[in-house]
Design an enzyme around this catalytic site. Structure first.
Site, PDB file in Angstrom:
ATOM      1  N   TYR A 166       0.583  -1.194   0.124  1.00  0.00           N
ATOM      2  CA  TYR A 166       0.226   0.119  -0.092  1.00  0.00           C
ATOM      3  C   TYR A 166       0.446   1.099  -0.342  1.00  0.00           C
ATOM      4  O   TYR A 166       0.405   2.311  -0.747  1.00  0.00           O
ATOM      5  CB  TYR A 166      -0.782  -0.053   1.214  1.00  0.00           C
ATOM      6  CG  TYR A 166      -2.206   0.619   1.380  1.00  0.00           C
ATOM      7  CD1 TYR A 166      -2.934   0.938   0.033  1.00  0.00           C
ATOM      8  CD2 TYR A 166      -2.102   1.907   1.976  1.00  0.00           C
ATOM      9  CE1 TYR A 166      -3.881   1.901   0.348  1.00  0.00           C
ATOM     10  CE2 TYR A 166      -2.851   3.219   2.316  1.00  0.00           C
ATOM     11  CZ  TYR A 166      -4.134   2.929   1.394  1.00  0.00           C
ATOM     12  OH  TYR A 166      -5.127   3.691   1.186  1.00  0.00           O
ATOM     13  N   ASP A 200     -12.277   7.921   8.649  1.00  0.00           N
ATOM     14  CA  ASP A 200     -13.641   6.410   9.355  1.00  0.00           C
ATOM     15  C   ASP A 200     -14.218   6.208   7.979  1.00  0.00           C
ATOM     16  O   ASP A 200     -15.236   6.140   7.870  1.00  0.00           O
ATOM     17  CB  ASP A 200     -14.123   7.506  10.566  1.00  0.00           C
ATOM     18  CG  ASP A 200     -15.026   5.734  11.093  1.00  0.00           C
ATOM     19  OD1 ASP A 200     -15.042   4.980  11.441  1.00  0.00           O
ATOM     20  OD2 ASP A 200     -15.708   6.801  12.364  1.00  0.00           O
TER      21      ASP A 200
END
Length: 269
Positions: A166, A200
């Protein structure tokens, strides 16, 4: 109506599935809803046609214009079809928004533990897909002498991050964005990146909770504690940044990366 009369193609525009009925909105969905609310016609491409259709229906129910399309960005032909469908329906492509990405769900790991196939998959999904999207979108935008490419990178590109796939992909996206900007400026095309921090979302929080067999609340609290502002951001924060960068208000902004991270990127050394 900052995007009135504009068309946008969002790769990864569906809402990620979750076991929780109170799952937060994902970056792709938030951006699709925001673009549509600001007047854009939005093509929502997602590997799940059900997820894409749900977001498109949400937009049309609110009076906007959106269409869903099934698209696996690992397949170049799917990317080209999504671009062609955008043109077939609306005649132009003003905004290309690259939002697809995965990390630990795809087998990411520290460099001494990474499986070669997992690394290849992560790079194909996070980086190669953006390259191929630009490959097919840029000729259209050059012909128009206009267009905006928004690439979703991550604060992981420049901050301490434990998993190699990533991080490597998201760092490469920053260089890719700069190359797209300088090589296409003469055509009136802008390219920008966004580096979300602790946001979130289902991908960021729920996926980690599941992988680590921990509660969502516990993982969310740990992430919030790492942010200087002592809270996670929301997908709407990322969508608001994308809206600004896609709009005429950012008409002289290209080749940059905008951090949406609650000051996390300010920690140096």
């Amino acid at each position: 109506m900052r995007l009135n009369f504009k068309t946008a193609l969002i790769f990864g525009g569906g809402q990620a599935p979750s076991d929780s009925e109170e799952a937060p909105m994902g970056n792709g969905r938030a951006t699709a809803l925001t673009f549509a609310r600001e007047g854009a016609k939005v093509m929502i491409a997602d590997r799940s046609i059900e997820a894409a259709r749900a977001v498109a229906d949400e937009i049309t129910a609110a009076g906007g214009t959106a269409l869903p399309i099934a698209c696996d960005v690992l397949e170049e032909s799917h990317i080209q079809i999504a671009i062609n469908e955008t043109l077939a329906n609306w005649g132009k492509l003003d905004i290309l928004h690259n939002n697809v990405g995965l990390s630990i769900e795809a087998g990411d790991a520290p460099i001494t533990e990474i499986d070669a196939d997992a690394f290849d998959h992560i790079m194909r999904l996070n980086l190669r897909a953006m390259v191929l999207a630009a490959k097919h979108a840029l000729p259209v935008m050059r012909h128009q002498n206009s267009g905006v490419i928004i690439n979703i990178s991550s604060i992981a590109a420049t901050e301490t991050y434990p998993w190699v796939g990533y991080k490597a992909a998201k760092a490469a996206i920053l260089a890719l964005t700069e190359q797209q900007a300088i090589q296409n400026a003469e055509y009136g095309i802008r390219a920008v990146a966004i580096q979300p921090g602790m946001i979130d979302t289902v991908m960021a929080v729920d996926a980690r909770a599941k992988a680590w067999d921990r509660s969502r609340a516990e993982v969310a609290a740990e992430r919030a504690a790492r942010v200087p502002m002592k809270r996670q951001g929301s997908a709407q924060d990322v969508a608001n940044a994308a809206l600004f960068l896609a709009s005429g208000e950012a008409g002289f902004i290209s080749g940059i990366s905008l951090r949406v991270d609650g000051a996390s990127g300010c920690r140096i050394g």
